[in-house]
Design a protein around this motif. Structure first.
Motif, short mmCIF file in Angstrom:
data_model
loop_
_atom_site.label_atom_id
_atom_site.label_comp_id
_atom_site.label_asym_id
_atom_site.label_seq_id
_atom_site.Cartn_x
_atom_site.Cartn_y
_atom_site.Cartn_z
N UNK A 1 -6.83 25.40 20.89
CA UNK A 1 -7.97 24.50 20.67
C UNK A 1 -7.65 23.15 21.28
N UNK A 2 -8.56 22.61 22.09
CA UNK A 2 -8.35 21.33 22.76
C UNK A 2 -8.75 20.20 21.82
N UNK A 3 -7.88 19.23 21.60
CA UNK A 3 -8.25 18.11 20.73
C UNK A 3 -9.43 17.35 21.29
N UNK A 4 -10.30 16.88 20.43
CA UNK A 4 -11.46 16.10 20.83
C UNK A 4 -11.06 14.64 20.89
N UNK A 5 -11.30 13.95 22.02
CA UNK A 5 -10.93 12.54 22.09
C UNK A 5 -11.65 11.74 21.02
N UNK A 6 -10.95 10.83 20.44
CA UNK A 6 -11.53 9.99 19.41
C UNK A 6 -11.48 8.54 19.83
N UNK A 7 -11.59 7.62 18.90
CA UNK A 7 -11.50 6.20 19.22
C UNK A 7 -10.13 5.87 19.79
N UNK A 8 -10.04 4.73 20.43
CA UNK A 8 -8.78 4.29 21.03
C UNK A 8 -7.69 4.23 19.97
N UNK A 9 -6.52 4.77 20.31
CA UNK A 9 -5.40 4.78 19.36
C UNK A 9 -4.94 3.36 19.08
N UNK A 19 -2.38 12.77 17.94
CA UNK A 19 -2.58 14.16 18.34
C UNK A 19 -3.10 15.00 17.18
N UNK A 20 -2.54 14.80 16.01
CA UNK A 20 -3.00 15.54 14.83
C UNK A 20 -4.45 15.21 14.53
N UNK A 21 -4.82 13.94 14.59
CA UNK A 21 -6.19 13.55 14.29
C UNK A 21 -7.16 14.13 15.32
N UNK A 22 -6.76 14.13 16.58
CA UNK A 22 -7.62 14.72 17.60
C UNK A 22 -7.79 16.22 17.41
N UNK A 23 -6.71 16.88 16.96
CA UNK A 23 -6.81 18.32 16.72
C UNK A 23 -7.76 18.61 15.56
N UNK A 24 -7.72 17.79 14.52
CA UNK A 24 -8.63 17.98 13.39
C UNK A 24 -10.08 17.77 13.81
N UNK A 25 -10.33 16.80 14.65
CA UNK A 25 -11.70 16.59 15.14
C UNK A 25 -12.16 17.81 15.95
N UNK A 26 -11.22 18.31 16.77
CA UNK A 26 -11.58 19.49 17.55
C UNK A 26 -11.88 20.69 16.68
N UNK A 27 -11.11 20.84 15.56
CA UNK A 27 -11.37 21.95 14.65
C UNK A 27 -12.74 21.83 14.00
N UNK A 28 -13.12 20.62 13.65
CA UNK A 28 -14.44 20.40 13.05
C UNK A 28 -15.55 20.69 14.06
N UNK A 92 -0.60 26.15 13.49
CA UNK A 92 -0.68 25.01 14.41
C UNK A 92 -0.88 23.72 13.63
N UNK A 93 -1.73 23.78 12.60
CA UNK A 93 -1.95 22.59 11.77
C UNK A 93 -0.66 22.16 11.10
N UNK A 94 0.11 23.11 10.60
CA UNK A 94 1.37 22.79 9.94
C UNK A 94 2.37 22.17 10.92
N UNK A 95 2.44 22.70 12.14
CA UNK A 95 3.38 22.20 13.13
C UNK A 95 3.01 20.78 13.56
N UNK A 96 1.71 20.53 13.80
CA UNK A 96 1.29 19.19 14.21
C UNK A 96 1.52 18.17 13.10
N UNK A 97 1.26 18.61 11.86
CA UNK A 97 1.48 17.69 10.74
C UNK A 97 2.96 17.34 10.60
N UNK A 98 3.86 18.31 10.76
CA UNK A 98 5.30 18.06 10.64
C UNK A 98 5.76 17.07 11.71
N UNK A 99 5.24 17.19 12.93
CA UNK A 99 5.60 16.25 14.00
C UNK A 99 5.10 14.84 13.68
N UNK A 100 3.88 14.76 13.17
CA UNK A 100 3.35 13.44 12.80
C UNK A 100 4.12 12.82 11.65
N UNK A 101 4.50 13.66 10.68
CA UNK A 101 5.26 13.15 9.54
C UNK A 101 6.61 12.59 9.98
N UNK A 102 7.29 13.29 10.91
CA UNK A 102 8.58 12.77 11.41
C UNK A 102 8.40 11.47 12.15
#
Length: 299
Positions: A1-9, A19-28, A92-102
């Motif tokens: 799934x391609x992340x959907x671009x969001x507002x400027x980081x 990246x996690x936030x963009x992936x969640x937008x893409x999932x929605x 994929x959600x779990x992996x992206x969240x773990x990277x963001x948490x680190x």
């Protein structure tokens, strides 16, 4: 799934969180066709309803799912519920969240383990143990007790680290291992521990100490007396002076009583029936020693 671009980081935000936030937008966004097929729209309420229908582990509110996109790190439970409601891949959600948490909560960098210097006293051992503990990954007593094993409880560690109890070799080795001290620091601790245990016994009591201290206090008071003659002391200062003189007299009395006991013991040994069966030189030594001791103390 391609992340959907969001507002400027925002400046300073970790790329992994963006990246996690963009992936969640893409999932929605990807959930929209399935929502239209049922005559609905892929709103946050739609995602929350689908997640809650999957079981109690995914119960979440629409507000919580909306806050997952506000720029802060959501909880793993929220991210998994978001993925379940959108029909996205949860691994994929779990992996992206773990990277963001680190990235958001990087592990604390541990200082280098402390290597104690040379020490020969119990106080030095206590200081060395506390310095080693300060560089441990988790320096709490409960964590150290868990890592040390059954030989060291939290209360025992408290007594060792405050000098109330000297550790055994096994306890000290377990403490060093619990602190992840390393071979060099552990060897330094154990070597100092051996020096402390093998240190010579303290010198015996010196009988004239009381008398010498009392004489020193008397001389000090005599030297200061001319300065205290004028002006006349007020009530409070006079009370302090009386207490000092009473303390001085008490020390003198203790010294005299102690020396009298030594002399009485010497005389008793000299006059006892068993003294005649001893050698002549030995029989009179104790009494003469007590008299010389009294003379040396200025009595």
């Amino acid at each position: 799934m391609t992340p959907v671009p969001g507002p400027t980081r925002p400046a300073g935000e970790p790329a992994e969180l963006a990246t996690l936030r963009g992936w969640l937008r893409g999932a929605k966004f990807a959930a929209a066709p399935a929502a239209r097929a049922t005559g609905q729209r892929a709103t946050f309420q739609y995602l929350a309803d689908r997640a809650c229908a999957s079981g109690t582990a995914y119960v979440v509110s629409a507000c919580t799912l909306r806050q997952a996109l506000d720029g802060r790190l959501p909880t793993l439970r929220t991210v998994l519920a978001f993925a379940r409601g959108a029909g996205a891949d949860e691994e994929t959600a779990r992996r992206l969240w773990a990277a963001a948490d680190r990235a958001v909560h990087p592990p604390r960098r541990r200082p280098a383990p402390h290597v104690p210097g040379r020490f020969t006293t119990r106080a030095g051992l206590v200081r060395a143990m506390n310095a080693v503990r300060a560089t441990a990954p988790d320096a709490s007593l409960s964590a150290l007790a868990r890592k040390a094993g059954p030989g060291l409880s939290s209360s025992t560690l408290h007594r060792l680290l405050t000098g109330q109890q000297i550790p055994t070799t096994a306890q000290l080795a377990a403490f060093a291992a619990a602190c992840d001290a390393g071979e060099t620091a552990t060897a330094a601790l154990l070597a100092g521990h051996r020096r402390v245990l093998n240190a010579p016994a303290p010198p015996p009591f010196y009988p004239c100490a009381y008398a010498e201290e009392a004489e020193a206090r008397r001389q000090q008071d005599e030297d200061a007396r001319p300065w205290l003659a004028e002006p006349e002391l007020d009530w409070y200062d006079q009370q302090l002076r009386d207490e000092e003189e009473a303390d001085f007299q008490r020390r003198v009395d203790e010294a005299e009583a102690h020396l009298d006991e030594l002399q009485d013991d010497g005389q008793a040994q000299h006059t006892s029936p068993g003294a005649g069966r001893s050698t002549g030189a030995g029989a009179g030594t104790d009494g003469a020693g007590a008299i010389r001791l009294r003379a040396a103390c200025g009595q």
